[in-house]
Motif scaffolding. Structure first.
Motif, PDB file in Angstrom:
ATOM      1  N   LYS A 200      37.395  42.677  42.781  1.00 40.04           N
ATOM      2  CA  LYS A 200      36.369  41.655  42.556  1.00 40.04           C
ATOM      3  C   LYS A 200      36.551  40.470  43.503  1.00 40.04           C
ATOM      4  N   ALA A 201      35.479  39.720  43.645  1.00 38.14           N
ATOM      5  CA  ALA A 201      35.519  38.559  44.539  1.00 38.14           C
ATOM      6  C   ALA A 201      36.623  37.589  44.126  1.00 38.14           C
ATOM      7  N   GLY A 202      36.792  37.413  42.821  1.00 37.19           N
ATOM      8  CA  GLY A 202      37.814  36.500  42.325  1.00 37.19           C
ATOM      9  C   GLY A 202      39.217  36.947  42.663  1.00 37.19           C
ATOM     10  N   ASP A 203      39.438  38.272  42.711  1.00 41.30           N
ATOM     11  CA  ASP A 203      40.758  38.799  43.058  1.00 41.30           C
ATOM     12  C   ASP A 203      41.148  38.393  44.475  1.00 41.30           C
ATOM     13  N   ILE A 204      40.169  38.398  45.369  1.00 42.82           N
ATOM     14  CA  ILE A 204      40.440  38.026  46.766  1.00 42.82           C
ATOM     15  C   ILE A 204      40.592  36.515  46.889  1.00 42.82           C
ATOM     16  N   ALA A 205      39.733  35.774  46.202  1.00 44.31           N
ATOM     17  CA  ALA A 205      39.779  34.311  46.292  1.00 44.31           C
ATOM     18  C   ALA A 205      41.124  33.761  45.818  1.00 44.31           C
ATOM     19  N   ARG A 279      33.005  35.092  40.279  1.00 46.32           N
ATOM     20  CA  ARG A 279      34.308  35.731  40.475  1.00 46.32           C
ATOM     21  C   ARG A 279      34.343  37.176  39.982  1.00 46.32           C
ATOM     22  N   GLU A 280      33.464  37.553  39.047  1.00 49.35           N
ATOM     23  CA  GLU A 280      33.463  38.901  38.490  1.00 49.35           C
ATOM     24  C   GLU A 280      32.661  39.899  39.324  1.00 49.35           C
ATOM     25  N   VAL A 281      31.974  39.417  40.330  1.00 49.98           N
ATOM     26  CA  VAL A 281      31.184  40.311  41.188  1.00 49.98           C
ATOM     27  C   VAL A 281      32.125  41.160  42.048  1.00 49.98           C
ATOM     28  N   LEU A 282      31.791  42.434  42.192  1.00 49.89           N
ATOM     29  CA  LEU A 282      32.616  43.319  43.011  1.00 49.89           C
ATOM     30  C   LEU A 282      32.668  42.826  44.462  1.00 49.89           C
ATOM     31  N   ALA A 283      33.821  43.005  45.088  1.00 51.10           N
ATOM     32  CA  ALA A 283      34.000  42.562  46.465  1.00 51.10           C
ATOM     33  C   ALA A 283      33.009  43.240  47.404  1.00 51.10           C
ATOM     34  N   ASP A 302      33.332  30.207  38.975  1.00 52.73           N
ATOM     35  CA  ASP A 302      33.696  30.652  37.626  1.00 52.73           C
ATOM     36  C   ASP A 302      32.860  29.844  36.646  1.00 52.73           C
ATOM     37  N   ASN A 303      31.837  30.502  36.093  1.00 50.08           N
ATOM     38  CA  ASN A 303      30.886  29.797  35.224  1.00 50.08           C
ATOM     39  C   ASN A 303      30.268  28.587  35.925  1.00 50.08           C
ATOM     40  N   GLY A 304      30.004  28.752  37.211  1.00 42.77           N
ATOM     41  CA  GLY A 304      29.339  27.707  37.976  1.00 42.77           C
ATOM     42  C   GLY A 304      30.258  26.712  38.635  1.00 42.77           C
TER      43      GLY A 304
END
Length: 321
Positions: A200-205, A279-283, A302-304
């Motif tokens: 997910k995008a958040g994992d990379i960030a 952040r939950e969107v797939l990379a 994350d929630n805006g």
């Protein structure tokens, strides 16, 4: 040495023969095939796939495909089976025995033992009157007209037919189980393929710094923040609210237009409408957004609220591209 034309003709002939062999299998997809799928789906055990010689190699590939698509499977070499490996077979397991002729000595020894144990045996075989075909509870007919080998000896067309029939089984089982992308990701967590399905995008960030600056910050402070965090951009933020983004490209364009930088603030430089992704969107979906908007950086929220930033190069390093 053979001519270029002759070499090409050999290759094309091989592919044509093997393609014809695969198409010839279509007429063998019958009620037995359906019963085999239903049997494996209903089984509480695993699929044991066995063979000898080249068929053993095909059996290993079929096992790998089964396991990666939701059907638990184990490879058992036919020669090793009669020297102790029969012990791996449990009472609820279904056995697929692969052989072109169906009459090799190892197969002839093995099939009665499997029958005595009471396991359902499926014969993937090229001769319908062979020992294996007669012993099997169900038959997958993989007969071929001839091998691609000019001497009709080396297993080529026949093993291609076995491989294709194995794939047909695997995909039919996959669909019968409603095996989806999430399931696939669970079985393929490593490598680029798995990352496309779960990262997910958040994992990379989380792996990056989180560059930010106040809207009243000077040009010098903006440049320092961009340089220190090595993402080529900085987020303009006040409190917990994202106001915009400044990229190194914005800095270069500003320097081309202005010679006096003293009165220029971060708020004057920023793009007030930065592209953002949760952040939950797939990379892989974040990558699509980067490509569609012809940008290099993407804000992650994350929630805006500001969570972090990902760069095109991050996705490249992860193997998503």
């Amino acid at each position: 040495m053979k001519s270029k034309k002759s070499i090409i003709e050999d290759a094309v002939s091989t592919l044509q023969l093997e393609a014809q062999a695969i198409l010839g299998l279509i007429e063998n997809i019958n009620d037995d095939f359906v019963k085999i799928i239903d049997l494996i789906i209903a089984s509480e055990g695993r699929v044991i796939v066995t063979g000898i010689g080249k068929s053993a190699i095909i059996a290993q590939k079929i096992v790998a495909t089964f396991n990666s698509t939701g059907t638990p499977a184990i490879f058992m070499h036919a020669a090793d089976a009669v020297h102790g490996d029969l012990g791996m077979i449990q009472k609820n397991d279904v056995v697929i025995c692969i052989s072109k002729s169906g009459n090799t000595p190892e197969i002839k020894v093995l099939t009665p033992l499997l029958k005595q144990a009471g396991n359902v045996m499926i014969g993937m075989v090229g001769q319908s009157n062979s020992d294996l075909a007669l012993q099997a509870d169900f038959i997958l007919n993989t007969s071929v007209t001839k091998e691609a080998c000019p001497h009709n000896l080396a297993p080529t067309t026949s093993t291609t037919a076995q491989l294709a029939m194995g794939d047909a089984l695997a995909i039919a089982l996959l669909n019968a189980r409603n095996f989806n992308e999430e399931d696939f990701a669970r079985y393929h967590p490593g490598g680029a393929l798995g990352k496309k399905l779960y990262l997910k995008a958040g994992d990379i960030a989380l792996k990056n710094e989180k560059p930010s600056i106040h809207p009243s910050a000077s040009v010098k402070d903006v440049i320092i923040e961009i340089s220190q965090n090595r993402l080529g951009a900085v987020v303009v933020i006040e409190g917990n609210v994202i106001l915009g983004i400044i990229t190194d490209g914005d800095i270069r364009r500003m320097l081309e237009k202005h010679s006096n930088l003293a009165d220029i603030k971060a708020s004057d430089l920023m793009n007030p409408n930065p592209k953002k992704v949760d952040r939950e969107v797939l990379a892989m979906n974040a990558l699509d957004m980067i490509k569609d908007n012809n940008i290099t950086q993407l804000l992650v929220t994350d929630n805006g609220t500001y969570f972090g930033m990902i760069h095109f190069h991050d996705l490249l390093q992860e193997g998503i591209i």
